[in-house]
Design a protein around this motif. Sequence first.
Motif, mmCIF file in Angstrom:
data_model
loop_
_atom_site.group_PDB
_atom_site.id
_atom_site.type_symbol
_atom_site.label_atom_id
_atom_site.label_comp_id
_atom_site.label_asym_id
_atom_site.label_seq_id
_atom_site.Cartn_x
_atom_site.Cartn_y
_atom_site.Cartn_z
ATOM 1 N N PHE A 1 3.014 15.007 16.200
ATOM 2 C CA PHE A 1 4.234 14.767 14.994
ATOM 3 C C PHE A 1 3.668 13.809 14.238
ATOM 4 O O PHE A 1 3.756 13.953 12.796
ATOM 5 N N ILE A 2 3.357 12.610 14.851
ATOM 6 C CA ILE A 2 2.711 11.390 13.784
ATOM 7 C C ILE A 2 1.790 11.878 12.875
ATOM 8 O O ILE A 2 1.757 11.328 11.728
ATOM 9 N N GLU A 3 0.819 12.562 13.490
ATOM 10 C CA GLU A 3 -0.340 13.211 12.937
ATOM 11 C C GLU A 3 0.112 13.818 11.616
ATOM 12 O O GLU A 3 -0.455 13.760 10.444
ATOM 13 N N PHE A 4 1.066 15.032 12.111
ATOM 14 C CA PHE A 4 1.490 15.797 10.873
ATOM 15 C C PHE A 4 2.202 14.944 9.885
ATOM 16 O O PHE A 4 2.233 15.296 8.680
ATOM 17 N N ALA A 5 3.142 13.959 10.245
ATOM 18 C CA ALA A 5 3.527 13.194 9.143
ATOM 19 C C ALA A 5 2.880 12.454 8.597
ATOM 20 O O ALA A 5 3.057 12.420 7.168
ATOM 21 N N TRP A 6 1.852 11.907 9.095
ATOM 22 C CA TRP A 6 0.799 10.853 8.263
ATOM 23 C C TRP A 6 0.023 12.067 7.265
ATOM 24 O O TRP A 6 0.017 11.724 6.087
ATOM 25 N N GLU A 7 -0.303 13.280 7.777
ATOM 26 C CA GLU A 7 -0.858 14.102 6.708
ATOM 27 C C GLU A 7 0.080 14.270 5.453
ATOM 28 O O GLU A 7 -0.364 14.690 4.289
ATOM 29 N N GLN A 8 1.281 14.494 5.812
ATOM 30 C CA GLN A 8 2.282 14.743 4.655
ATOM 31 C C GLN A 8 2.464 13.632 3.471
ATOM 32 O O GLN A 8 2.183 13.759 2.396
ATOM 33 N N VAL A 9 2.035 12.464 4.336
ATOM 34 C CA VAL A 9 2.320 11.185 3.560
ATOM 35 C C VAL A 9 0.865 11.128 2.670
ATOM 36 O O VAL A 9 1.074 10.694 1.476
ATOM 37 N N CYS A 10 -0.219 11.547 3.235
ATOM 38 C CA CYS A 10 -1.305 11.297 2.336
ATOM 39 C C CYS A 10 -1.347 12.456 1.134
ATOM 40 O O CYS A 10 -1.882 12.083 0.275
ATOM 41 N N ARG A 11 -0.920 13.495 1.494
ATOM 42 C CA ARG A 11 -0.723 14.504 0.586
ATOM 43 C C ARG A 11 0.129 14.118 -0.677
ATOM 44 O O ARG A 11 -0.184 14.141 -1.812
ATOM 45 N N GLU A 12 1.097 13.023 -0.181
ATOM 46 C CA GLU A 12 1.925 12.793 -1.291
ATOM 47 C C GLU A 12 1.451 11.589 -2.175
ATOM 48 O O GLU A 12 1.480 11.485 -3.484
ATOM 49 N N ARG B 1 0.841 -1.212 0.138
ATOM 50 C CA ARG B 1 0.029 0.096 -0.089
ATOM 51 C C ARG B 1 0.974 1.328 -0.002
ATOM 52 O O ARG B 1 1.883 1.389 0.875
ATOM 53 N N PRO B 2 0.627 2.109 -0.834
ATOM 54 C CA PRO B 2 1.473 3.395 -1.167
ATOM 55 C C PRO B 2 1.609 4.118 0.228
ATOM 56 O O PRO B 2 3.019 4.320 0.579
ATOM 57 N N HIS B 3 0.807 4.423 1.056
ATOM 58 C CA HIS B 3 0.740 5.170 2.179
ATOM 59 C C HIS B 3 1.884 4.402 3.275
ATOM 60 O O HIS B 3 2.849 4.814 3.771
ATOM 61 N N HIS B 4 1.457 3.200 3.344
ATOM 62 C CA HIS B 4 2.185 2.154 4.565
ATOM 63 C C HIS B 4 3.458 2.327 4.207
ATOM 64 O O HIS B 4 4.327 2.426 4.774
ATOM 65 N N ASP C 1 -1.947 10.099 -1.819
ATOM 66 C CA ASP C 1 -3.472 10.153 -1.964
ATOM 67 C C ASP C 1 -3.616 10.176 -3.644
ATOM 68 O O ASP C 1 -4.727 9.766 -4.046
ATOM 69 N N ARG C 2 -2.774 10.688 -4.470
ATOM 70 C CA ARG C 2 -2.762 10.775 -5.722
ATOM 71 C C ARG C 2 -3.140 9.479 -6.432
ATOM 72 O O ARG C 2 -3.554 9.063 -7.389
#
Length: 196
Positions: free
Chosen positions: A56-67, A22-25, A69-70
């Motif tokens: 921080f983990i929430e912030f990091a996960w948001e950055q991952v999702c931004r990258e 999975r891309p996010h994981h 989610d496409r």
Amino acid sequence: MFWRKKKKTPPQTNNGLLANPRPHHYFFAHDYLRWYCHRDPARLFAILSSDAQAKFIEFAWEQVCREQDRHEKSTLTAADINVYTFYLGPHPTILIQMPEAQAVAEAIMVAIVLLKPEGTEIDESTSIDYRYFTLELGFDVETNNQYTVFCEWRENQHSNMGEGPQANIQSFTQTVANVIFGDNSPTVLASTTLPS
């Protein structure tokens, strides 16, 4: 008439695993955390061992999702990721327990060991080297069995170090300690308080 869009289901293999990571994981464990650690490992340890860890983990996960989610949306959240910090001998250590791995090469756990010279204090201004280990899911097509693979990232090189230990914190930390300390690892582990 509007038809409800069907939710995309990740392709599966006949062994019950997903056909692809999975891309996010994958990105979180293999790329994002490693990129942040490479920038400033001492700061990463300071944040994750403080009250700011969850934020921080929430912030990091948001950055991952931004990258990512496409490619596809993820059902995983930051709350699915567990983070522990402790000292392995003299070395500050971060252990990340990822959501259950469901594809080959997805990380089960990540261990980041900061190679702090003995007798030095660590703070956010400290320049320090580190080792970045992953315990990943593997699959044997001949026996149809899952197993773990012990790996390490050095710079941008991913090294497969062979079959790994059982997928629990104690066994993974033991394997990491064997690499870092060699014959002294039993002594180091005896004095290390691990998360349960």
